[in-house]
Motif scaffolding. Sequence first.
Motif, mmCIF file in Angstrom:
data_model
loop_
_atom_site.group_PDB
_atom_site.id
_atom_site.type_symbol
_atom_site.label_atom_id
_atom_site.label_comp_id
_atom_site.label_asym_id
_atom_site.label_seq_id
_atom_site.Cartn_x
_atom_site.Cartn_y
_atom_site.Cartn_z
ATOM 1 N N GLY A 104 55.301 -18.838 65.115
ATOM 2 C CA GLY A 104 56.213 -17.703 65.140
ATOM 3 C C GLY A 104 57.381 -17.510 64.456
ATOM 4 N N MET A 105 58.025 -18.547 64.092
ATOM 5 C CA MET A 105 59.165 -19.009 63.322
ATOM 6 C C MET A 105 58.647 -18.831 61.826
ATOM 7 N N ALA A 106 57.635 -19.399 61.352
ATOM 8 C CA ALA A 106 57.115 -19.356 60.243
ATOM 9 C C ALA A 106 56.641 -18.032 59.763
ATOM 10 N N ALA A 107 56.145 -17.048 60.807
ATOM 11 C CA ALA A 107 55.813 -15.601 60.477
ATOM 12 C C ALA A 107 57.072 -14.852 60.179
ATOM 13 N N ALA A 108 57.960 -15.191 60.801
ATOM 14 C CA ALA A 108 59.419 -14.417 60.681
ATOM 15 C C ALA A 108 59.953 -14.525 59.176
ATOM 16 N N VAL A 109 59.576 -15.524 58.395
ATOM 17 C CA VAL A 109 60.120 -15.822 57.101
ATOM 18 C C VAL A 109 58.961 -15.814 56.060
ATOM 19 N N PRO A 110 59.000 -14.843 54.974
ATOM 20 C CA PRO A 110 58.296 -14.987 53.867
ATOM 21 C C PRO A 110 57.740 -16.321 53.264
ATOM 22 N N ALA A 111 56.451 -16.787 53.153
ATOM 23 C CA ALA A 111 55.902 -17.705 52.734
ATOM 24 C C ALA A 111 56.493 -18.088 51.424
ATOM 25 N N ARG A 112 56.932 -19.453 51.145
ATOM 26 C CA ARG A 112 57.711 -19.835 50.007
ATOM 27 C C ARG A 112 56.956 -20.842 49.282
ATOM 28 N N ALA A 113 55.515 -21.142 49.632
ATOM 29 C CA ALA A 113 54.963 -22.467 49.335
ATOM 30 C C ALA A 113 54.905 -22.581 47.652
ATOM 31 N N LEU A 156 65.738 -38.580 46.383
ATOM 32 C CA LEU A 156 64.731 -37.534 45.956
ATOM 33 C C LEU A 156 63.350 -37.901 46.609
ATOM 34 N N ASP A 157 63.214 -39.219 46.954
ATOM 35 C CA ASP A 157 62.159 -39.571 47.826
ATOM 36 C C ASP A 157 62.273 -39.203 49.201
ATOM 37 N N ARG A 158 63.401 -39.036 49.680
ATOM 38 C CA ARG A 158 63.474 -38.757 51.158
ATOM 39 C C ARG A 158 63.319 -37.176 51.306
ATOM 40 N N ALA A 159 63.794 -36.558 50.011
ATOM 41 C CA ALA A 159 63.487 -35.127 50.040
ATOM 42 C C ALA A 159 62.333 -34.583 49.816
ATOM 43 N N ALA A 160 61.563 -35.296 49.002
ATOM 44 C CA ALA A 160 59.955 -34.946 48.755
ATOM 45 C C ALA A 160 59.437 -35.409 50.323
ATOM 46 N N PHE A 161 59.665 -36.287 50.883
ATOM 47 C CA PHE A 161 59.041 -36.642 52.333
ATOM 48 C C PHE A 161 59.408 -35.569 53.157
ATOM 49 N N TYR A 162 60.566 -35.091 53.202
ATOM 50 C CA TYR A 162 61.081 -34.185 54.341
ATOM 51 C C TYR A 162 60.475 -32.828 54.275
ATOM 52 N N LEU A 212 56.664 -32.729 54.671
ATOM 53 C CA LEU A 212 56.393 -32.738 56.151
ATOM 54 C C LEU A 212 56.661 -31.319 56.835
ATOM 55 N N ALA A 213 57.947 -30.723 56.281
ATOM 56 C CA ALA A 213 58.108 -29.335 56.610
ATOM 57 C C ALA A 213 57.109 -28.288 56.260
ATOM 58 N N ARG A 214 56.455 -28.605 55.097
ATOM 59 C CA ARG A 214 55.454 -27.422 54.791
ATOM 60 C C ARG A 214 54.337 -27.732 55.653
ATOM 61 N N ASP A 215 54.051 -28.477 55.832
ATOM 62 C CA ASP A 215 52.923 -28.992 56.853
ATOM 63 C C ASP A 215 53.057 -28.581 58.379
ATOM 64 N N VAL A 216 54.446 -28.708 58.831
ATOM 65 C CA VAL A 216 54.730 -28.519 60.119
ATOM 66 C C VAL A 216 54.728 -27.102 60.095
ATOM 67 N N GLN A 272 62.106 -34.111 64.269
ATOM 68 C CA GLN A 272 62.323 -33.384 65.593
ATOM 69 C C GLN A 272 60.627 -32.254 65.718
ATOM 70 N N LEU A 273 60.645 -31.491 64.804
ATOM 71 C CA LEU A 273 59.740 -30.631 64.977
ATOM 72 C C LEU A 273 58.434 -31.050 64.851
ATOM 73 N N ALA A 274 58.263 -32.281 63.800
ATOM 74 C CA ALA A 274 57.133 -32.875 63.600
ATOM 75 C C ALA A 274 56.624 -33.612 64.974
ATOM 76 N N LYS A 275 57.557 -34.206 65.544
ATOM 77 C CA LYS A 275 57.240 -34.937 66.926
ATOM 78 C C LYS A 275 56.866 -33.848 68.096
ATOM 79 N N ALA A 276 57.624 -32.672 68.197
ATOM 80 C CA ALA A 276 57.291 -31.870 69.072
ATOM 81 C C ALA A 276 55.923 -31.259 68.833
ATOM 82 N N ASP A 277 55.430 -31.070 67.776
ATOM 83 C CA ASP A 277 54.178 -30.667 67.331
ATOM 84 C C ASP A 277 53.114 -31.304 67.594
ATOM 85 N N GLY A 278 53.293 -32.678 67.605
ATOM 86 C CA GLY A 278 52.313 -33.675 68.300
ATOM 87 C C GLY A 278 51.233 -34.191 67.091
#
Length: 307
Positions: A15-24, A200-206, A209-213, A276-282
């Motif tokens: 629902g949260m993703a749907a509320a915001v236009p995709a920015r992929a 830069l490495d940590r930014a790319a990682f997060y 991960l955010a795009r997948d979650v 946190q969101l990735a952990k909650a997702d499972g």
Amino acid sequence: MMHRRGVLAGLALGGMAAAVPARAAEAPRFAVTIDDFRFDDGPLMSGSARHRAILDALSAAGVQAAGLVTGKHVANTAGQLHLGSWAEAGHAVGNHTFDHAYHGGSAPGDLGPDIDLCAQVLPRTPALRPWFRFPYLAEGRTAEVRDRMRADLAARGLMNAHVTIDASDWYVNQRLLARLEREPGADVTPYGDYLVQHLLDRAAFYDGLARDVLGRSPAHTLLIHHNLTTALFLPRILKAFAGAGWAAIDADEAFADPVFAALPDIAPCAHSLIHQLAKADGRFDDRLRYPGEDGPYEAPAMDALGL
């Protein structure tokens, strides 16, 4: 089969993703957030000089940053003057508790008075925002404590000023200070090289991960600290992010992203919001480490480089 909590988290995130236009296909965006304002003098720079260097770097980039302030470091005349210059430059100010105590352990203590004491030394100007950041990004070891902490924020009209891009700039700074104590004339450039690549490495990682979650790239908040490495290398950091395709945005724009309203149902609750969101997702446990970021992860590489 995904457990029930993961299903519910997935539905909420959908629902949260749907509320915001995709920015992929768009450039990832980030705001600069700076924790633990300190103005004590140190190697190479006085506290005032560090602060001025940070302000100058932000001004040159034309971005508004968020300063999450630990009250005990600014409860003095010099600290108040520096907070004033921060506010006058158009940057935002939020609450990071007075004592910077750790609330994520078995004896979490009382968060509310720590918030209130910090609020007393924050500037009563338009720079003040209803933003709160947990010390050490630790929100509670148990669900009961986590919910009590969240209630403390809600009672004060505060939002959790989450970090999405966590990192260990504080550790690079610690190593640089130790080097300068041993060798006052040491070349600081390699520490900047390492820090830029690390961020830069940590930014790319997060972001990945955010795009997948979430199914999108949110407005990110980069955590760095009010220390020597930020004062020395912030221009390089901002330039490197731009070169890597990241767009710097104002803190107000970043925290308006609906992702920051998320309340991940996990315990212990800590680390980056994306963690946190990735952990909650499972579905992403194999991509998560505990703690999310820490000095020991960086020590071997820095040791190998002689830093």
